[in-house]
Design a protein around this motif. Structure first.
Motif, PDB file in Angstrom:
ATOM      1  N   PRO A  34      32.728  36.678  44.553  1.00 39.47           N
ATOM      2  CA  PRO A  34      33.486  37.501  43.603  1.00 39.47           C
ATOM      3  C   PRO A  34      33.589  38.957  44.066  1.00 39.47           C
ATOM      4  O   PRO A  34      34.632  39.587  43.901  1.00 39.47           O
ATOM      5  CB  PRO A  34      32.679  37.404  42.314  1.00 39.47           C
ATOM      6  CG  PRO A  34      31.692  36.337  42.493  1.00 39.47           C
ATOM      7  CD  PRO A  34      31.563  36.034  43.939  1.00 39.47           C
ATOM      8  N   ILE A  37      36.330  39.284  46.543  1.00 40.06           N
ATOM      9  CA  ILE A  37      37.638  39.151  45.909  1.00 40.06           C
ATOM     10  C   ILE A  37      38.001  40.430  45.179  1.00 40.06           C
ATOM     11  O   ILE A  37      39.111  40.954  45.278  1.00 40.06           O
ATOM     12  CB  ILE A  37      37.643  37.956  44.936  1.00 40.06           C
ATOM     13  CG1 ILE A  37      37.561  36.653  45.727  1.00 40.06           C
ATOM     14  CG2 ILE A  37      38.886  37.973  44.063  1.00 40.06           C
ATOM     15  CD1 ILE A  37      37.403  35.424  44.869  1.00 40.06           C
ATOM     16  N   LEU A  38      37.002  40.981  44.478  1.00 39.46           N
ATOM     17  CA  LEU A  38      37.264  42.168  43.697  1.00 39.46           C
ATOM     18  C   LEU A  38      37.538  43.373  44.575  1.00 39.46           C
ATOM     19  O   LEU A  38      38.352  44.231  44.247  1.00 39.46           O
ATOM     20  CB  LEU A  38      36.073  42.456  42.776  1.00 39.46           C
ATOM     21  CG  LEU A  38      35.949  41.464  41.620  1.00 39.46           C
ATOM     22  CD1 LEU A  38      34.603  41.591  40.964  1.00 39.46           C
ATOM     23  CD2 LEU A  38      37.063  41.703  40.635  1.00 39.46           C
ATOM     24  N   GLY A  40      39.012  43.475  47.286  1.00 41.23           N
ATOM     25  CA  GLY A  40      40.353  43.439  47.879  1.00 41.23           C
ATOM     26  C   GLY A  40      40.275  43.210  49.373  1.00 41.23           C
ATOM     27  O   GLY A  40      39.191  43.255  49.986  1.00 41.23           O
ATOM     28  N   ASP A  41      41.442  42.968  49.967  1.00 43.78           N
ATOM     29  CA  ASP A  41      41.484  42.567  51.373  1.00 43.78           C
ATOM     30  C   ASP A  41      41.061  43.680  52.325  1.00 43.78           C
ATOM     31  O   ASP A  41      40.491  43.427  53.378  1.00 43.78           O
ATOM     32  CB  ASP A  41      42.903  42.101  51.723  1.00 43.78           C
ATOM     33  CG  ASP A  41      43.280  40.884  50.904  1.00 43.78           C
ATOM     34  OD1 ASP A  41      42.363  40.115  50.547  1.00 43.78           O
ATOM     35  OD2 ASP A  41      44.479  40.716  50.610  1.00 43.78           O
ATOM     36  N   ARG A 277      42.575  45.136  40.201  1.00 40.85           N
ATOM     37  CA  ARG A 277      41.311  44.415  40.316  1.00 40.85           C
ATOM     38  C   ARG A 277      40.156  45.202  39.703  1.00 40.85           C
ATOM     39  O   ARG A 277      39.065  45.277  40.257  1.00 40.85           O
ATOM     40  CB  ARG A 277      40.998  44.100  41.781  1.00 40.85           C
ATOM     41  CG  ARG A 277      42.121  43.396  42.431  1.00 40.85           C
ATOM     42  CD  ARG A 277      41.739  42.680  43.689  1.00 40.85           C
ATOM     43  NE  ARG A 277      42.766  41.699  43.980  1.00 40.85           N
ATOM     44  CZ  ARG A 277      42.779  40.495  43.424  1.00 40.85           C
ATOM     45  NH1 ARG A 277      41.812  40.136  42.635  1.00 40.85           N
ATOM     46  NH2 ARG A 277      43.740  39.656  43.686  1.00 40.85           N
TER      47      ARG A 277
ATOM     48  N   MET B 160      41.588  35.978  39.736  1.00 40.39           N
ATOM     49  CA  MET B 160      40.378  35.725  40.506  1.00 40.39           C
ATOM     50  C   MET B 160      40.615  34.706  41.607  1.00 40.39           C
ATOM     51  O   MET B 160      39.949  34.726  42.635  1.00 40.39           O
ATOM     52  CB  MET B 160      39.266  35.199  39.584  1.00 40.39           C
ATOM     53  CG  MET B 160      38.760  36.195  38.569  1.00 40.39           C
ATOM     54  SD  MET B 160      38.307  37.775  39.296  1.00 40.39           S
ATOM     55  CE  MET B 160      36.879  37.284  40.266  1.00 40.39           C
ATOM     56  N   ARG B 162      43.540  33.924  43.197  1.00 40.53           N
ATOM     57  CA  ARG B 162      44.726  34.128  44.021  1.00 40.53           C
ATOM     58  C   ARG B 162      45.803  33.123  43.615  1.00 40.53           C
ATOM     59  O   ARG B 162      45.517  31.945  43.473  1.00 40.53           O
ATOM     60  CB  ARG B 162      44.431  33.932  45.527  1.00 40.53           C
ATOM     61  CG  ARG B 162      43.457  34.929  46.086  1.00 40.53           C
ATOM     62  CD  ARG B 162      44.165  36.284  46.159  1.00 40.53           C
ATOM     63  NE  ARG B 162      43.202  37.358  46.117  1.00 40.53           N
ATOM     64  CZ  ARG B 162      42.849  38.049  47.212  1.00 40.53           C
ATOM     65  NH1 ARG B 162      43.391  37.763  48.355  1.00 40.53           N
ATOM     66  NH2 ARG B 162      41.991  39.023  47.091  1.00 40.53           N
TER      67      ARG B 162
END
Lengths: 313, 306, 535
Positions: A34, A37-38, A40-41, A277, B160, B162
């Protein structure tokens, strides 16, 4: 009666607890990390690690939940990643536009839909009934944002009667406040009117088929009194119930409507938080909306006490 | 009295014709079904309807109005002439092609989300209705799930996970499960009180046979109706997600994405929003009308309720 | 002048029905101070006529010919405003279902008050006085409390009294009573009938009394009109119609009324007991909040014995626990304590698996013929379901189903049809065939003929009797109807409030009831002293 009230109030406690668990899990049961993901890329390993510690994601899940629940119960929803302020404060700032929009919509929708539904039931099968049913199917089917753009295009762009977008605080004058809310409220109320009118029609229709309606007519009462005092009064519980359930629909609509009309409310905040996000804000807003929904429905349940004597005793 | 006189009595009983015959005769079903059939044809035949690859763009053909001719670059770098029936967006993509291909996404999401939530809802509803020990816990969880507005669950989950077609479908189906569960549970609880089910118990019919032979067939009609409503809602939610920019990636042609792309230029090019909007509204309307028709014919008891 | 004169009344049915007219050329009168009973089976059009008089018919049932003269004024042609004036002031109506005929969200006092507010110019204080007077007149206790109560706080009999008070508060010339006691227990029914008669005598009201029950007719009527499929077949004085009926249909109806005299078949005989219960109890717990618990003893210490080839009747009013006994015996519900011995083997606490082989020995037929068959299964599937459960090969089960259909006097060729294609009486026959397919030793009939018209009821009773003798079955017959019990039972158990208050051979119990409750029950049976003619 006290027994009923106590039972209903107590019954919301487990629901709220489960809502808390679900909201907690919602953003944690994700495939992958998580924190990554939060972040970001484009995030560095450092940033990811910081987020993980900030959210306590390095702890076992039960411990995380315990800490989180403790925070929630003390009114601490955490700090927004993006705005860098407390989420509670953020919600408080954005509350007024949403509350104004929702209140205006509910009042308008109820005033319009209940009489319409009752008349349709009274004239069951007639042209008015069929027109209303047709409208309600259309109301359910037309997407909120498409409707919003149609209204903006006609009323604001072509006719120039109302402002296109934005929001003015109530404190800055009721006139501009209302002007900015008319279109959003109409947009939002269409689906609400469709829903309430349909349920009103159905429950009044059911009441009209009951024996006590025949009794009322046999007493020589005028039709209006039969309809209002006997049919609608007995249909009140399902009507109020659907208004409560419809709040969920309203919240969904608020998110979209505020986006289209650029109203700086909670709905807009939700979308912005998802797009940036902003994890604590997403969680906080969802929790807030859900608690409001549960409490509104608690109030609806408690209103039965006034609407139906069979519950009172 | 003999059988002759008894049959007079039977004529008083409202004669229910074969349910499917009634369904076929119903105008709502016919209109909704025909519109949906047309949309399915569009979805399947999209490549042959004068479309180009919906992801193609050309800087020279940006912001064309409907009907204008222009050019578009194929993946091989070849430049072909193309008539932009519905105009083009700010990347120079053909909106007509995107709308046609967008039908696929909407219908797939609607159908699959409905099937997914029905499948889970039937299993959990049957369990809750038949197994006492699971009922309390399961229904409390469902109450909790229902307390969170559906769109918020979908938005949060897609954010969450995508956006992909699968995640969008799952995210839309999850908040619908509690409603199906409640429906199935209440049907099971009322049907199992019916004398014909009690008679079956007395006849020694095993529980599983009662469940699948007596109870489940009597839940089909309300479930089919509920399924169409979920389908309509799912199509709307998917469009909303895409429109807000939290759904499927923007290059995938969905009606919501086309509209999201058209937002900044709404003043000059309102058709970018109105054309996919009309398709979306017609699709949802068709499903809803079909649902109303099915409800009126298959489930007259429910037709009276709502 | 008659209070009501109906002349050549014809009411059309919507196209596609089983006949063209709900009522065809019906003429009768009701005089001042007279009770006229309109009798007929379901579908005879009796309620339609009542509603036509009140002007309450839906537009789908138009009056196409004839006159309805209320004190000389034709109400069939009166406009809606005039009808509203006449309702409650000159003509009133009370209905069958006192439970649903009152508005649940208004107090009883307010509902009576509505009548006064609509039709009089009285002040609030005068209206209140009048309301209390009429509530006293219908013999309701504590008028002040009753007036402030909501309908759900009153019993069925009390609600019907409120309905009567509401109907008579303005002293109308005509009272239409549409099956006013059908939904009530027999003792309450007797009280309400007496009340209607008293008030009618005191105020000289003309009463049009609609009923299907000849016992009630015998008790209240001055004159009787018999309806069949919308046509008036016989009209005359009570004794004339009930003792010397002229028309075949009337004769058939009256002949079908079971007598209160037990059939007199010898109840003794040393056949073996098929089933016995010993101190059977069923207690329901109401889980209250904050530790409060309420217990309801639905069945207490019930010990009965049913022998092969004999019929035991359990008689009682609603809520007496008679159906609970049946459901415990067939184990649709689990008894709280006590024994249910099937051939000496206690099945009260057997697990589902242990019970399964024994299930087929006890079968049941329920009250509601419309809900007793799965609407999605053919009759054949319903009848063979049981045998298939116990491994009978399909072709054999079908063969057996054919025989059974003939046994219950139905066409075996109709087995591929669905239940909705059959009438109530036919469905009840199918249910009996379904039960018999299991070759049971004990057949339970739980109010199995209560939902049927009297003529159909007589046929099904005869069928059950025939089957019992032919197959030498033990039968448990549960009913609220004393006449039915008298006709079919060898032994009778009278239940009240979960207990058996009297138990013995039918002839004895009917001839010399010992318990107070049994006596009250018999006292209340409508038309008990009346000798019907055509039987």
């Amino acid at each position: 009666m006290l027994n009923f009230i106590a039972r209903r109030v107590l019954a919301t406690v487990p629901v709220l607890a489960i809502v808390a668990v679900l909201v907690f899990l919602l953003l944690r049961l994700t495939p992958g990390d998580p924190a990554a993901i939060l972040a970001g890329d484009a995030a560095s390993a450092d940033q990811i690690a910081r987020i993980r510690i900030e959210l306590g994601l390095d702890q076992p899940i039960l411990v995380q939940f315990g800490i989180w629940l403790g925070h929630m119960l003390t009114g601490n929803l955490g700090e927004s990643f993006y705005y860098k302020v407390q989420v509670t404060e953020l919600i408080a700032q954005r509350l007024e536009p949403t509350l104004s929009l929702a209140a205006l919509t509910i009042v308008f929708a109820v005033l319009v839909s209940v009489p319409l539904g009752a008349i349709a039931a009274w004239r069951f099968g007639g042209w008015f009934d069929r027109a209303l049913m047709g409208f309600s199917v259309l109301g359910f089917s037309i997407p909120v944002f498409v409707l919003a753009y149609i209204l903006i295009w006609i009323v604001s762009l072509k006719l120039g009667w109302l402002p296109v977008q934005g929001y003015k605080r109530f404190a800055d004058g009721a006139g501009p406040w209302l002007q900015h809310l008319i279109l959003p409220s109409i947009t939002l109320s269409v689906i609400f009117i469709a829903l309430i009118a349909r349920v009103t029609r159905a429950s009044v229709l059911e009441a009209l088929g009951e024996d006590y309606i025949r009794t009322a007519r046999a007493k020589g009462l005028p039709e209006l009194r039969v309809l209002v005092r006997h049919a609608v009064a007995n249909a009140a519980v399902p009507i109020v119930t659907v208004i409560g359930i419809g709040i969920a629909l309203l919240i969904g609509g608020v998110v979209v409507t505020e986006s289209v009309y650029a109203i700086p409310g909670l709905g807009r905040l939700t979308v912005d938080a998802v797009l940036s996000r902003d994890f604590p804000t997403i969680q906080g807003v969802i929790l807030f909306f859900s608690v409001v929904y549960v409490l509104v429905n608690l109030l609806v349940d408690l209103s039965y006490v006034f609407l139906d004597p069979r519950i009172r005793y | 009295m003999n059988l002759q006189t008894l049959s007079v009595e039977s004529a008083n009983v409202a004669l229910q014709a074969n349910a499917w015959a009634r369904v076929r005769r119903n105008w709502s079903v016919r209109i909704g079904g025909a519109a949906l059939a047309l949309l399915v044809i569009i979805a399947v035949a999209a490549p042959w309807l004068g479309t180009v690859d919906p992801t193609l763009f050309d800087a020279a053909s940006r912001d064309l109005v409907p009907g204008q001719a222009g050019e578009i670059t194929t993946l091989d770098g070849e430049i072909i002439k193309h008539k932009f029936l519905f105009g083009s967006d700010s990347f120079g993509r053909d909106i007509y092609s995107r709308v046609m291909y967008g039908t696929r996404v909407s219908l797939a999401v609607g159908l699959l989300a409905a099937m997914l939530s029905l499948a889970f809802g039937i299993v959990s509803g049957l369990s809750a209705g038949y197994l006492r020990w699971i009922d309390g816990v399961l229904m409390r969880i469902m109450d909790g799930l229902m307390a969170i507005p559906a769109i918020l669950i979908a938005i949060a989950l897609v954010a969450m996970w995508r956006g992909s077609l699968t995640t969008v479908i799952i995210a839309i189906a999850i908040p619908e499960i509690p409603r199906v569960t409640r429906l199935v549970r209440s049907l099971v609880l009322s049907i199992r009180e019916e004398p014909y089910v009690e008679a079956a118990v007395a006849l020694g019919t095993p529980t599983w046979k009662i469940m699948f032979g007596h109870i489940l067939p009597n839940t089909v009609a309300p479930l089919v109706v509920q399924g169409t409503y979920i389908c309509a809602a799912a199509i709307l939610v998917e469009a909303i997600l895409s429109f807000l920019g939290v759904g499927l990636p923007p290059d995938i042609p969905t009606w919501g994405n086309i509209m999201a792309e058209g937002r900044p230029q709404f003043n000059q090019y309102p058709h970018n929003i109105f054309i996919p909007g009309v398709f979306l509204a017609i699709t949802v309307l068709a499903v809803n009308i079909l649902g109303d028709g099915l409800r009126d014919t298959l489930d007259p008891k429910m037709a009276k309720r709502v | 002048m008659s209070v009501l004169e109906v002349r050549g009344l014809t009411i059309a049915l919507p196209p596609g029905g089983d006949r063209r007219e709900a009522a065809a050329n019906v003429s009768f009168t009701v005089d001042r101070g007279e009770i006229v009973c309109l009798v007929g089976e379901s579908g005879s059009g009796k309620s339609v006529i009542a509603q036509a008089i009140m002007g309450l018919l839906p537009a789908t049932l138009p009056v196409t010919a004839g006159e309805i003269l209320l004190e000389g004024e034709d109400v069939a042609r009166a406009g809606a405003p005039r009808l509203r004036q006449l309702r409650a002031s000159r003509m009133s109506m009370i209905f069958q279902e006192p439970m649903t005929a009152l508005n649940p969200v208004m107090t009883c006092g307010d509902q009576i008050d509505e009548v006064l507010r609509e039709h009089t110019q009285l002040t609030a204080a005068e209206r209140r006085g009048k309301i209390l007077d009429i509530v006293r007149e219908v013999a309701l206790p504590e008028p002040e409390r009753i007036v402030a109560s909501y309908p759900h706080q009153l019993s069925g009999g009390q609600r019907q009294r409120i309905m009567i008070a509401m109907a008579l508060v303005l002293e109308p010339a005509l009272l239409i009573a549409d099956e006013p006691t059908t939904a009530l227990d027999v003792t309450t029914q007797a009280q309400i009938l007496k009340l209607i008669q008293d008030l009618q005598k005191r105020h000289g009201t003309g009463v049009l009394f609609i009923t299907h029950d000849f016992g009630v007719v015998a008790d209240v009527a001055h004159r009787v009109a018999v309806l069949r499929l919308g046509k008036l077949v016989e009209l005359g004085g009570k004794d004339e119609v009930l003792k010397r009926p002229r028309h075949d249909y009337t004769r058939m109806l009256i002949g079908a009324v079971p007598t209160l005299q037990p059939h007199g078949r010898s109840a003794e005989g040393a056949t073996e007991p098929v089933l016995r219960t010993v101190d059977l109890c069923k207690t329901y717990h109401d889980r209250g909040w904050f530790g409060r618990r309420r217990e309801v003893n639905a069945v207490q210490d019930v010990s009965i014995e049913i022998r092969r080839g004999q019929t035991l009747g359990i008689v009682g009013e609603s809520g007496s626990g008679k159906s609970t006994v049946a459901r415990c015996i067939i184990r649709l519900i689990d008894p709280t304590s006590g024994e249910v011995r099937l051939h000496g083997v206690d099945i009260a606490r057997m697990s589902a698996a242990e019970l399964r082989p024994l299930r087929r020995r006890v079968q049941i037929v329920f009250q509601d013929p419309y809900r007793s068959l799965n609407p999605r299964r053919t009759v054949l599937e319903a009848v063979i379901e049981g045998p298939l459960n116990y491994g009978v090969p399909r072709h054999q089960a079908i063969e057996r189903a054919r025989e059974l259909m003939e046994l219950v006097r139905m066409d075996p060729g109709s087995m591929s049809r669905y239940p909705h294609q059959f009438s109530g009486g036919q469905r009840q026959r199918i249910c009996i065939a379904r039960a018999l397919a299991q070759e049971p030793e004990l057949l339970i009939a739980d109010e199995a003929v209560s939902a049927l018209d009297v003529s159909v009821q007589a046929q099904v009773l005869e069928l059950l009797e025939d089957i019992r003798t032919r197959l030498n079955l033990a039968m448990l017959f549960i009913t609220h109807d004393l006449r039915v019990a008298a006709q079919i039972c060898d032994h009778v158990a009278v239940m009240s409030q979960g207990r058996i208050v009297e138990y013995g051979p039918a002839a004895e119990v009917f001839a010399t009831p010992r318990h107070e409750y049994t006596r009250a029950l018999f006292e209340a049976a409508p038309g008990r002293d009346f000798a019907f003619g055509a039987a």
